[in-house]
Design a protein around this motif. Structure first.
Motif, PDB file in Angstrom:
ATOM      1  N   ASN A  98       1.146   2.248   1.441  1.00  0.00           N
ATOM      2  CA  ASN A  98       0.801   3.183   2.515  1.00  0.00           C
ATOM      3  C   ASN A  98       2.003   4.049   2.900  1.00  0.00           C
ATOM      4  O   ASN A  98       1.837   5.212   3.287  1.00  0.00           O
ATOM      5  CB  ASN A  98       0.307   2.420   3.737  1.00  0.00           C
ATOM      6  N   THR A 123       3.727  10.416  -6.399  1.00  0.00           N
ATOM      7  CA  THR A 123       2.678  10.438  -7.405  1.00  0.00           C
ATOM      8  C   THR A 123       3.167   9.704  -8.647  1.00  0.00           C
ATOM      9  O   THR A 123       4.256  10.007  -9.163  1.00  0.00           O
ATOM     10  CB  THR A 123       2.297  11.874  -7.778  1.00  0.00           C
ATOM     11  N   ALA A 179       4.109   1.827  -6.172  1.00  0.00           N
ATOM     12  CA  ALA A 179       2.961   2.458  -6.821  1.00  0.00           C
ATOM     13  C   ALA A 179       2.698   1.756  -8.139  1.00  0.00           C
ATOM     14  O   ALA A 179       3.580   1.109  -8.695  1.00  0.00           O
ATOM     15  CB  ALA A 179       3.218   3.935  -7.061  1.00  0.00           C
ATOM     16  N   THR A 191      -0.236  -4.830  -6.409  1.00  0.00           N
ATOM     17  CA  THR A 191       0.889  -4.773  -5.483  1.00  0.00           C
ATOM     18  C   THR A 191       1.765  -6.018  -5.561  1.00  0.00           C
ATOM     19  O   THR A 191       2.876  -6.014  -5.034  1.00  0.00           O
ATOM     20  CB  THR A 191       0.381  -4.625  -4.043  1.00  0.00           C
ATOM     21  N   ARG A 244       2.086   6.934   0.208  1.00  0.00           N
ATOM     22  CA  ARG A 244       0.846   7.629  -0.163  1.00  0.00           C
ATOM     23  C   ARG A 244       0.876   9.060   0.371  1.00  0.00           C
ATOM     24  O   ARG A 244       1.194   9.308   1.531  1.00  0.00           O
ATOM     25  CB  ARG A 244      -0.355   6.878   0.402  1.00  0.00           C
ATOM     26  N   GLY A 245       0.542   9.994  -0.494  1.00  0.00           N
ATOM     27  CA  GLY A 245       0.561  11.404  -0.128  1.00  0.00           C
ATOM     28  C   GLY A 245       1.892  12.085  -0.392  1.00  0.00           C
ATOM     29  O   GLY A 245       1.970  13.323  -0.386  1.00  0.00           O
ATOM     30  N   THR A 284      -4.783   4.437 -10.119  1.00  0.00           N
ATOM     31  CA  THR A 284      -3.514   4.342  -9.403  1.00  0.00           C
ATOM     32  C   THR A 284      -3.682   3.634  -8.070  1.00  0.00           C
ATOM     33  O   THR A 284      -4.789   3.583  -7.511  1.00  0.00           O
ATOM     34  CB  THR A 284      -2.913   5.735  -9.150  1.00  0.00           C
ATOM     35  N   ASP A 285      -2.587   3.134  -7.559  1.00  0.00           N
ATOM     36  CA  ASP A 285      -2.555   2.535  -6.242  1.00  0.00           C
ATOM     37  C   ASP A 285      -1.177   2.806  -5.654  1.00  0.00           C
ATOM     38  O   ASP A 285      -0.187   2.882  -6.399  1.00  0.00           O
ATOM     39  CB  ASP A 285      -2.825   1.027  -6.314  1.00  0.00           C
ATOM     40  N   TYR A 286      -1.109   2.960  -4.329  1.00  0.00           N
ATOM     41  CA  TYR A 286       0.134   3.306  -3.671  1.00  0.00           C
ATOM     42  C   TYR A 286       0.321   2.466  -2.413  1.00  0.00           C
ATOM     43  O   TYR A 286      -0.650   2.096  -1.743  1.00  0.00           O
ATOM     44  CB  TYR A 286       0.139   4.784  -3.248  1.00  0.00           C
TER      45      TYR A 286
END
Length: 127
Positions: A62, A69, A49, A109, A65-66, A58-60
């Motif tokens: 895959n 945080t 992240a 990333t 994600r969810g 923000t970026d996560y």
């Protein structure tokens, strides 16, 4: 010079939660993106992240994600990674890193965008 110190790792059962912290010193912290990466035994370090400076984009990955945080408290020079619904495959050493570049969605990333790295904190998720 920038120093990054991670904390909050440990042993947790699958389905549990942990909150990692990344405390920074030595630079105007709020201006710079921070990323979290992890490295499992026998695997390459991978992106988890990232969060931008003051605006908080923000970026996560895959895979998290969810469930994870990322957020920051610039007054405390700290970035957090809240990890929920942990799985055994989340087991790794988690490291935070500071990027001296501007935020670029989709590009944070890459490990090459980060210059300063912490020593890491170990997370173990048991089945």
């Amino acid at each position: 010079q920038v120093q990054l110190v991670e904390s909050g790792g440990g042993l947790v059962q699958a389905g549990g939660s942990l909150r990692l912290s990344c405390a920074a010193s030595g630079r105007t912290f709020s201006n710079y993106p921070i990323g979290w990466f992890r490295q499992a035994p026998g695997k390459e370090r991978e992106f988890v992240a990232a969060i931008s400076g003051s605006i908080g984009y923000t970026d996560y990955a895959n895979s998290v994600r969810g469930r994870f945080t990322i957020f920051r408290d610039n007054a405390e020079n700290t970035v957090f990674l809240q990890m929920n619904s942990l799985k055994p495959e989340d087991t790794a050493v988690y490291s935070c890193a500071l990027s001296p570049t501007r935020w670029a969605m989709g590009l944070m990333t890459s490990r090459s965008r980060y210059t300063y790295w912490g020593q890491g904190t170990r997370v173990t998720v048991s089945a």
